[in-house]
Structure formats: C-alpha cells, structure tokens
Motif scaffolding. Sequence first.
Motif, PDB file in Angstrom:
ATOM      1  N   THR A   1       8.629   4.521  17.166  1.00  0.00           N
ATOM      2  CA  THR A   1       8.223   5.197  15.935  1.00  0.00           C
ATOM      3  C   THR A   1       6.880   5.895  16.083  1.00  0.00           C
ATOM      4  OG1 THR A   1       7.221   3.160  15.069  1.00  0.00           O
ATOM      5  CG2 THR A   1       9.497   3.627  14.440  1.00  0.00           C
ATOM      6  N   CYS A   2       6.809   7.092  15.506  1.00  0.00           N
ATOM      7  CA  CYS A   2       5.546   7.801  15.332  1.00  0.00           C
ATOM      8  C   CYS A   2       4.955   7.410  13.974  1.00  0.00           C
ATOM      9  CB  CYS A   2       5.784   9.307  15.420  1.00  0.00           C
ATOM     10  SG  CYS A   2       6.084   9.881  17.109  1.00  0.00           S
ATOM     11  N   PRO A   3       3.679   7.695  13.739  1.00  0.00           N
ATOM     12  CA  PRO A   3       3.011   7.185  12.528  1.00  0.00           C
ATOM     13  C   PRO A   3       3.526   7.826  11.242  1.00  0.00           C
ATOM     14  CG  PRO A   3       1.568   8.688  13.711  1.00  0.00           C
ATOM     15  CD  PRO A   3       2.744   8.446  14.607  1.00  0.00           C
ATOM     16  N   ILE A   4       3.474   7.032  10.163  1.00  0.00           N
ATOM     17  CA  ILE A   4       3.927   7.496   8.855  1.00  0.00           C
ATOM     18  C   ILE A   4       2.789   7.433   7.837  1.00  0.00           C
ATOM     19  CG2 ILE A   4       6.293   6.743   9.260  1.00  0.00           C
ATOM     20  CD1 ILE A   4       5.708   4.382   7.342  1.00  0.00           C
ATOM     21  N   SER A   5       3.016   8.075   6.697  1.00  0.00           N
ATOM     22  CA  SER A   5       2.124   7.982   5.539  1.00  0.00           C
ATOM     23  C   SER A   5       2.719   6.989   4.561  1.00  0.00           C
ATOM     24  CB  SER A   5       1.970   9.352   4.868  1.00  0.00           C
ATOM     25  OG  SER A   5       1.466   9.200   3.553  1.00  0.00           O
ATOM     26  N   LYS A   6       2.037   5.868   4.353  1.00  0.00           N
ATOM     27  CA  LYS A   6       2.541   4.864   3.414  1.00  0.00           C
ATOM     28  C   LYS A   6       2.597   5.426   1.991  1.00  0.00           C
ATOM     29  CE  LYS A   6       0.624   1.111   6.242  1.00  0.00           C
ATOM     30  NZ  LYS A   6       0.227   2.003   7.355  1.00  0.00           N
ATOM     31  N   LYS A   7       1.622   6.274   1.636  1.00  0.00           N
ATOM     32  CA  LYS A   7       1.587   6.824   0.283  1.00  0.00           C
ATOM     33  C   LYS A   7       2.778   7.740   0.018  1.00  0.00           C
ATOM     34  CE  LYS A   7      -1.277   9.506  -2.914  1.00  0.00           C
ATOM     35  NZ  LYS A   7      -2.565  10.209  -3.116  1.00  0.00           N
ATOM     36  N   SER A   8       3.065   8.678   0.942  1.00  0.00           N
ATOM     37  CA  SER A   8       4.174   9.596   0.683  1.00  0.00           C
ATOM     38  C   SER A   8       5.520   8.898   0.821  1.00  0.00           C
ATOM     39  CB  SER A   8       4.103  10.822   1.602  1.00  0.00           C
ATOM     40  OG  SER A   8       4.147  10.453   2.955  1.00  0.00           O
ATOM     41  N   LEU A   9       5.588   7.832   1.624  1.00  0.00           N
ATOM     42  CA  LEU A   9       6.813   7.033   1.685  1.00  0.00           C
ATOM     43  C   LEU A   9       7.117   6.449   0.308  1.00  0.00           C
ATOM     44  CD1 LEU A   9       8.946   5.910   3.764  1.00  0.00           C
ATOM     45  CD2 LEU A   9       7.553   3.840   3.831  1.00  0.00           C
ATOM     46  N   GLN A  10       6.090   5.951  -0.350  1.00  0.00           N
ATOM     47  CA  GLN A  10       6.291   5.386  -1.687  1.00  0.00           C
ATOM     48  C   GLN A  10       6.492   6.478  -2.730  1.00  0.00           C
ATOM     49  OE1 GLN A  10       3.123   2.559  -2.393  1.00  0.00           O
ATOM     50  NE2 GLN A  10       3.832   1.210  -0.753  1.00  0.00           N
ATOM     51  N   GLN A  11       5.886   7.655  -2.540  1.00  0.00           N
ATOM     52  CA  GLN A  11       6.134   8.777  -3.437  1.00  0.00           C
ATOM     53  C   GLN A  11       7.608   9.186  -3.407  1.00  0.00           C
ATOM     54  OE1 GLN A  11       3.312  11.658  -1.933  1.00  0.00           O
ATOM     55  NE2 GLN A  11       1.917  11.341  -3.655  1.00  0.00           N
ATOM     56  N   ALA A  12       8.246   8.974  -2.261  1.00  0.00           N
ATOM     57  CA  ALA A  12       9.660   9.327  -2.120  1.00  0.00           C
ATOM     58  C   ALA A  12      10.585   8.251  -2.674  1.00  0.00           C
ATOM     59  CB  ALA A  12       9.975   9.572  -0.650  1.00  0.00           C
ATOM     60  N   GLY A  13      10.013   7.158  -3.184  1.00  0.00           N
ATOM     61  CA  GLY A  13      10.821   6.123  -3.806  1.00  0.00           C
ATOM     62  C   GLY A  13      11.093   4.912  -2.947  1.00  0.00           C
ATOM     63  N   TYR A  14      10.505   4.860  -1.770  1.00  0.00           N
ATOM     64  CA  TYR A  14      10.675   3.693  -0.909  1.00  0.00           C
ATOM     65  C   TYR A  14       9.603   2.655  -1.256  1.00  0.00           C
ATOM     66  CZ  TYR A  14      13.825   6.459   2.021  1.00  0.00           C
ATOM     67  OH  TYR A  14      14.880   7.218   2.485  1.00  0.00           O
ATOM     68  N   PRO A  15       9.989   1.402  -1.506  1.00  0.00           N
ATOM     69  CA  PRO A  15       9.034   0.407  -2.001  1.00  0.00           C
ATOM     70  C   PRO A  15       8.274  -0.338  -0.905  1.00  0.00           C
ATOM     71  CG  PRO A  15      11.225  -0.554  -1.988  1.00  0.00           C
ATOM     72  CD  PRO A  15      11.377   0.871  -1.496  1.00  0.00           C
ATOM     73  N   TYR A  16       8.269   0.189   0.314  1.00  0.00           N
ATOM     74  CA  TYR A  16       7.701  -0.558   1.435  1.00  0.00           C
ATOM     75  C   TYR A  16       6.264  -0.115   1.723  1.00  0.00           C
ATOM     76  CZ  TYR A  16      12.745  -0.913   2.017  1.00  0.00           C
ATOM     77  OH  TYR A  16      14.084  -1.083   1.793  1.00  0.00           O
ATOM     78  N   PRO A  17       5.399  -1.044   2.095  1.00  0.00           N
ATOM     79  CA  PRO A  17       4.027  -0.665   2.457  1.00  0.00           C
ATOM     80  C   PRO A  17       3.920  -0.033   3.834  1.00  0.00           C
ATOM     81  CG  PRO A  17       4.304  -3.043   2.631  1.00  0.00           C
ATOM     82  CD  PRO A  17       5.568  -2.512   2.033  1.00  0.00           C
ATOM     83  N   GLY A  18       4.985  -0.107   4.645  1.00  0.00           N
ATOM     84  CA  GLY A  18       4.913   0.492   5.964  1.00  0.00           C
ATOM     85  C   GLY A  18       6.201   0.333   6.743  1.00  0.00           C
ATOM     86  N   HIS A  19       6.158   0.822   7.989  1.00  0.00           N
ATOM     87  CA  HIS A  19       7.301   0.758   8.902  1.00  0.00           C
ATOM     88  C   HIS A  19       7.847  -0.654   9.064  1.00  0.00           C
ATOM     89  CE1 HIS A  19       6.856   4.667  11.423  1.00  0.00           C
ATOM     90  NE2 HIS A  19       8.078   4.612  10.975  1.00  0.00           N
ATOM     91  N   THR A  20       6.935  -1.585   9.356  1.00  0.00           N
ATOM     92  CA  THR A  20       7.363  -2.932   9.730  1.00  0.00           C
ATOM     93  C   THR A  20       8.151  -3.597   8.612  1.00  0.00           C
ATOM     94  OG1 THR A  20       5.449  -3.142  11.196  1.00  0.00           O
ATOM     95  CG2 THR A  20       6.578  -5.175  10.561  1.00  0.00           C
ATOM     96  N   GLU A  21       7.624  -3.510   7.393  1.00  0.00           N
ATOM     97  CA  GLU A  21       8.305  -4.132   6.256  1.00  0.00           C
ATOM     98  C   GLU A  21       9.658  -3.475   5.996  1.00  0.00           C
ATOM     99  OE1 GLU A  21       3.901  -4.683   5.943  1.00  0.00           O
ATOM    100  OE2 GLU A  21       5.237  -2.976   6.324  1.00  0.00           O
TER     101      GLU A  21
END
Length: 324
Positions: free
Chosen positions: A110-130
């Motif tokens: 995996t390449c790095p992600i934005s936790k904020k925009s992941l949650q903006q898209a409706g995903y409830p996870y704080p990050g990749h691992t979770e």
Amino acid sequence: MGCPAGIGPEIICRLFDREQGALTRNCIVVGDIHVLEQAAACLGLNLPIVSWIPGQALVTGTLPVRQVQTVRSEPVRWGQPDANTGRIMGQAVEMAVAMVTSGAGRAIVTCPISKKSLQQAGYPYPGHTEMLARLTSTQRVRMMMAGPRLKVVLVTIHVPLAQVSALLTQEEVEDCIAMTLAALQQDFALSAPRIAVAGLNPHSSEDGLFGDEEQRIIEPAVRAFSSDQVSGPWPPDTIFYKAAAGGFDAVVAMYHDQGLIPFKMLHFEDGVNVTLGLPLVRTSVDHGTAYDIAGCNRADPSSLMAALAAARTISANRQQEDRT
C-alpha cells in the motif's frame, strides 16, 4: 495506489519506470488509470500504462492497472484530497483484498492514504490497518516497522501519550510479544528470534523510582516467554542502539514515538510497515502522503521498493512454511 492527490501515483510510476524486471514482475496497480497517466505525464515519463483485468496476460514493460469503480473524470489537484479521492482510495483497498483472498494476488503493498478524505468518502476507518482488519475479519493486528538494521513492533499505536499508561496491560504486552515471535519465525524465517522489550519510563523506571508499569505489567509479560527468546524490560534510551548493532532481532516498544523515532532515524528511506495478524501479506511504505511535494517531481520511491521486496520475501517464506 494510495491517495490520488499524494505522492503514491508518482512513486508508483517512478518504480515501474526504473525497475522493469524482477521487482515489478507480476505486479498489478489497483487504482485509477487516469490519475496514474497524469502522474507519469507530470514526471515526463514515457511509461505505457494499460488497463488490466483478472486472467489477462501481463505485458513486460507496462504498468498494468486494475481500475476501481470510481473513475477520476477531471485532473487531480496535487496535494488537495477530497471525497472523490477518498472513494478511489477506499475502493482500491477493497478490490486489493478481494483479489488476494480470491487467489488473484499473493500480497498487498500500500501507498499512503489520507485518513480525512477516506472518512469524507463515508469510510469509518481511521486508516489502512483498521480497514484491512475489518475486511479480513481479523480481531487483532500489530504494526511492525522493518528495516535492514532494526525491526520495531508497537504495543499501542495512534493514541495520545497521556493515555498510553492506562492502555498497557500484561495481556496486551504478551499478545504483542507473541505476534512478534510468530512474525519473525513465519515471515522472516528466523528459527530462534531474539526480542527485546522496552520499558515505558526513563531508565525502565529504575526499580520503581520513575513509575511502576515495568514491575506491574511489563516484567510479568516478559516472564511468560522463554528467556532465550524474550528479555526486558530494557531502558528505552539504549535498547534500540543494541538492537540495531545486532544484539536483537526486534524491539517491542510501548508507544508510537518510542519506537518510530529511532526507527526512522535509521530507515527513513528504506523502512517498511508490515501488518502482523492478517491472514494475508500486507506491507506499506513508512511515510505519509507528502502533500507538500506531490506533483513536484521530488518524491523518492525507495520505501515503496523496499515494501515490494519485503512483500515478496514474506510471501515466499509463508509458502515455504506451508510446504513444510
């Protein structure tokens, strides 16, 4: 691919442009083909980027892309993530997990992600691992940072420093040690691994002078294992030096910065994040999205190269163990 607005697309394009051969052989990029084409153009690379679907033959010298459902219809703005880039990130992780669990892949890098925009898209996870833990129905996972000289596994991860002591229990420390032992044996093919457990307090509390977590929690957890394999608690200010010098195969650290500061001093460019506990192999770069340099033709793919090499090694070691 990670966040489309970060350096993930850039370092992927650099990797495939430089390393056409053994390292990128049989590698598929899961993400958005238009973002990767934009990144290649930004870098001035003449890199053939092609669409790929499961079962299709791979063509040497190309960058094959498994397209996610969301297609970026307009150029991405480097360094400016949004809900759309979050959807692409989330769908890429979901698709990668589905590919590996179905047998269409052997590992996820995996390449790095934005936790904020992941949650903006409706995903409830704080990050990749979770997210990976939920998608694979995994109850307990651990973060290992692995480099040629030092490996570190964390008991607590992304929590305020003021909460660390309350979150430490003998069971948590024992679980972290056990998962570290299993990973060193299974994933890194070490038959007799040596693990050092760091204390929490300065000088490992100096017999209770600077706190009692060592006596109440860490020492009993260490005693649950063979002294030939696990020792501690060691003073945190010296144990990482001893491990990096070859005295230990890994250090179990009590909190995020205790382990990550010495690790990144040594392995900022070639460190790898390995998720322990998953039923599949997952490695990752050890850096973030680097929005400040995204699209500036400055991102270094060294950590991605190391993460891909580690994924190949761990996959091969697990296959060898399965055969024996």
